[in-house]
Write an enzyme that holds these catalytic residues in place. Sequence first.
Site, PDB file in Angstrom:
ATOM      1  N   ARG A  41       0.839  -1.206   0.000  1.00 29.57           N
ATOM      2  CA  ARG A  41       0.000   0.000   0.000  1.00 29.57           C
ATOM      3  C   ARG A  41       0.870   1.252   0.000  1.00 29.57           C
ATOM      4  NH1 ARG A  41      -2.361   0.628   5.933  1.00 29.57           N
ATOM      5  NH2 ARG A  41      -0.803  -0.549   7.037  1.00 29.57           N
ATOM      6  N   ASP A  49      -6.315  -4.294   1.042  1.00 33.59           N
ATOM      7  CA  ASP A  49      -6.929  -3.332   0.118  1.00 33.59           C
ATOM      8  C   ASP A  49      -6.023  -2.202  -0.358  1.00 33.59           C
ATOM      9  OD1 ASP A  49      -6.718  -1.863   2.421  1.00 33.59           O
ATOM     10  OD2 ASP A  49      -8.863  -1.737   2.820  1.00 33.59           O
ATOM     11  N   GLY A  50      -4.855  -2.036   0.266  1.00 33.70           N
ATOM     12  CA  GLY A  50      -3.950  -0.973  -0.172  1.00 33.70           C
ATOM     13  C   GLY A  50      -4.221   0.393   0.451  1.00 33.70           C
ATOM     14  N   ASP A  53      11.588  -6.883   6.610  1.00 32.94           N
ATOM     15  CA  ASP A  53      11.053  -5.963   5.599  1.00 32.94           C
ATOM     16  C   ASP A  53      10.810  -4.575   6.191  1.00 32.94           C
ATOM     17  OD1 ASP A  53       9.033  -7.677   6.970  1.00 32.94           O
ATOM     18  OD2 ASP A  53       7.623  -6.263   6.093  1.00 32.94           O
ATOM     19  N   ASN A  54      10.969  -4.447   7.510  1.00 30.97           N
ATOM     20  CA  ASN A  54      10.805  -3.141   8.143  1.00 30.97           C
ATOM     21  C   ASN A  54      12.144  -2.573   8.609  1.00 30.97           C
ATOM     22  OD1 ASN A  54       8.050  -3.213   7.729  1.00 30.97           O
ATOM     23  ND2 ASN A  54       7.588  -4.033   9.755  1.00 30.97           N
TER      24      ASN A  54
HETATM   25  P1  AMP Z   1       3.593  -4.156   7.744  1.00 35.13           P
HETATM   26  O1  AMP Z   1       3.205  -5.133   8.786  1.00 35.13           O
HETATM   27  O2  AMP Z   1       2.773  -2.874   7.759  1.00 35.13           O
HETATM   28  O3  AMP Z   1       5.052  -3.892   7.670  1.00 35.13           O
HETATM   29  O4  AMP Z   1       3.181  -4.820   6.352  1.00 35.13           O
HETATM   30  C1  AMP Z   1       3.635  -6.064   5.908  1.00 35.13           C
HETATM   31  C2  AMP Z   1       3.247  -6.223   4.474  1.00 35.13           C
HETATM   32  O5  AMP Z   1       1.829  -6.117   4.323  1.00 35.13           O
HETATM   33  C3  AMP Z   1       3.833  -5.203   3.521  1.00 35.13           C
HETATM   34  O6  AMP Z   1       4.058  -5.840   2.310  1.00 35.13           O
HETATM   35  C4  AMP Z   1       2.724  -4.178   3.416  1.00 35.13           C
HETATM   36  O7  AMP Z   1       2.823  -3.413   2.248  1.00 35.13           O
HETATM   37  C5  AMP Z   1       1.497  -5.075   3.423  1.00 35.13           C
HETATM   38  N1  AMP Z   1       0.293  -4.390   3.881  1.00 35.13           N
HETATM   39  C6  AMP Z   1      -0.006  -4.000   5.150  1.00 35.13           C
HETATM   40  N2  AMP Z   1      -1.213  -3.418   5.188  1.00 35.13           N
HETATM   41  C7  AMP Z   1      -1.708  -3.432   3.932  1.00 35.13           C
HETATM   42  C8  AMP Z   1      -2.910  -2.978   3.320  1.00 35.13           C
HETATM   43  N3  AMP Z   1      -3.871  -2.375   4.014  1.00 35.13           N
HETATM   44  N4  AMP Z   1      -3.046  -3.183   2.000  1.00 35.13           N
HETATM   45  C9  AMP Z   1      -2.093  -3.798   1.276  1.00 35.13           C
HETATM   46  N5  AMP Z   1      -0.948  -4.246   1.791  1.00 35.13           N
HETATM   47  C10 AMP Z   1      -0.749  -4.068   3.093  1.00 35.13           C
HETATM   48 MG    MG Z   2       6.243  -2.948   6.587  1.00 41.17          MG
END
Ligand code: AMP
Ligand code: MG
Length: 539
Positions: free
Chosen positions: A113, A145-146, A280-281
């Site tokens: 997203r 949903d992005g 990834d973070n």
């Molecule tokens: P995060 O836990 O926020 O670091 O996200 C882990 C992965 O999930 C990454 O690839 C994000 O881009 C994806 N992601 C998290 N929330 C969403 C969302 N609402 N829509 C699409 N991808 C998401």
């Molecule tokens: Mg992330």
Amino acid sequence: MSPQNSLHSLETLRFDNRFIRDLPADPEKSNHQREVIGACYSRVVPVKTVQPALVAYSKEVMDDLDLTQALCESDDFAQIFSGNRLLSDMDPYATCYGGHQFGHWAGQLGDGRAINLGEILNHKGERWALQLKGAGPTPYSRSADGFAVLRSSVREFLCSEAMFHLRVPTTRALSLVLTGESVLRDMFYDGHPKQEPGAIVCRVAPSFTRFGNFQIFSSRGDVKTLKRLADYTIRTDFPHLGEPSKETYIQWFKEICDKTAEMIVHWMRVGFVHGVMNTDNMSILGLTIDYGPYGWLENYDPNWTPNTTDAQGRRYRFAHQAQIAQWNLLQLAYAIYPLVEETEPFEKSLSLFSENYEEQWQSMMAQKLGLKKYETKTDETLITDLLAVLQLTETDMTLFFRKLAQVDVKTSSLSDVRDETLMAPLMEAYYTPDQITDGHRAEISKWLRQYIRRLQTDGLEIETRRKQMNRFNPKYVLRNYLAQLAIDKSEQGDHTMVNQLLEVLRHPYDEQPGKEEFAKKRPDWARTKAGCSMLSCSS
Ligand code: AMP
Ligand code: MG
């Protein structure tokens, strides 16, 4: 910034989209969820929003991009930084990355997203990548949903800027815009989703590349793309290392270890818990990235994690962050190993990481305590004892260190001073002063006496020491409950508190008379309230 360097129109922002120019693109053009092989990114266009409205913007990032207040407050600005209108030189894309989540390889993740608008060159020649978070789905969205909701966007926007002003390496945030759309979220993961206001943050950083961007290619045995991305990153973000070669890759890894250690020491200094230190973070530049269920230590508890998903294992707890960073660096080492094909240089850098971290942590603690420098002989026990004392009774970390600068160190006959007198300046830091027992008081005062004796031999002038301490111990941090209060108001359409917090957090080390309400410890009602003590990943 002098007015002659600022832009007169958003159309004249100077784009130089090196990432997409130099790296392989996904040939597939349509925006559907898929595995993307052999490419660093996919072109994707943000979704149009009904009614974008600006909530807040950062003056410092505005300056970095050569923008002006008038431009940031223009209608065009909200249109552009919600992704509604693309400038002609923008070429938006989402990047491909993988990652280890909670210790397990999760395969392809990617910008699910986040949509990159391109890179800006400012008048100083600095390169800033612009990225919208929450502007719609990408090929990497998997089942999501992005989009992003207002509450998580307020948190990301405010914390990015708060961290910058605290001198913690971080990605930045230019703007926070409401989309006018609503987004369905199950905040408590309990089967009761509700509609929430949608929002978009425009993030800004020299680069958003993560450890996972390298991991994805080596996990697939795609050394060709791995090498292209590594060479690109060295040339763009580490140009001082020279042309890529085996030697350069080794140096590069060492530098990533150094930057990461430095970042974690800062987190430990200000009491920040990232909450989701998945690979990834982790930014390749050692920037704090992806503000999700992060939190600030209120009462000092080394085992605290704000992330409800991590409540069981506490993998990402406060005191464990350096070890996790090292584990993540090890995964990065595995990922770039094919470029070096020798384990020893990696092992060396990883063990140096521990040494460096330890050394920098000690020196940071000495700075927090107002010492000239860390002396193992005296300070090892001084600090170990302090960390124990901080856990005797609920003690606010931020207030404790800030108030420590006010402890009277002139007392010549330390044994004659009453414990209560010694502790008086610190009382505001205690959450339950009525529960402080005589035993606690005796231990806290014993430590204070040990500390004062140490300061007396150090001989630093009182005012000099106070000033030093107040430069390392912030008065204002983005307390979890403050962020939540600002969110509650914003969700009702009142964005004044978001902007007040943004303003106060621009000067976290200053006293700022009249702003004390933002320096208060967590009130009792916030102890168990969602968003104040624990957060879910739902965002
Ligand atoms: P995060 O836990 O926020 O670091 O996200 C882990 C992965 O999930 C990454 O690839 C994000 O881009 C994806 N992601 C998290 N929330 C969403 C969302 N609402 N829509 C699409 N991808 C998401
Ligand atoms: Mg992330």
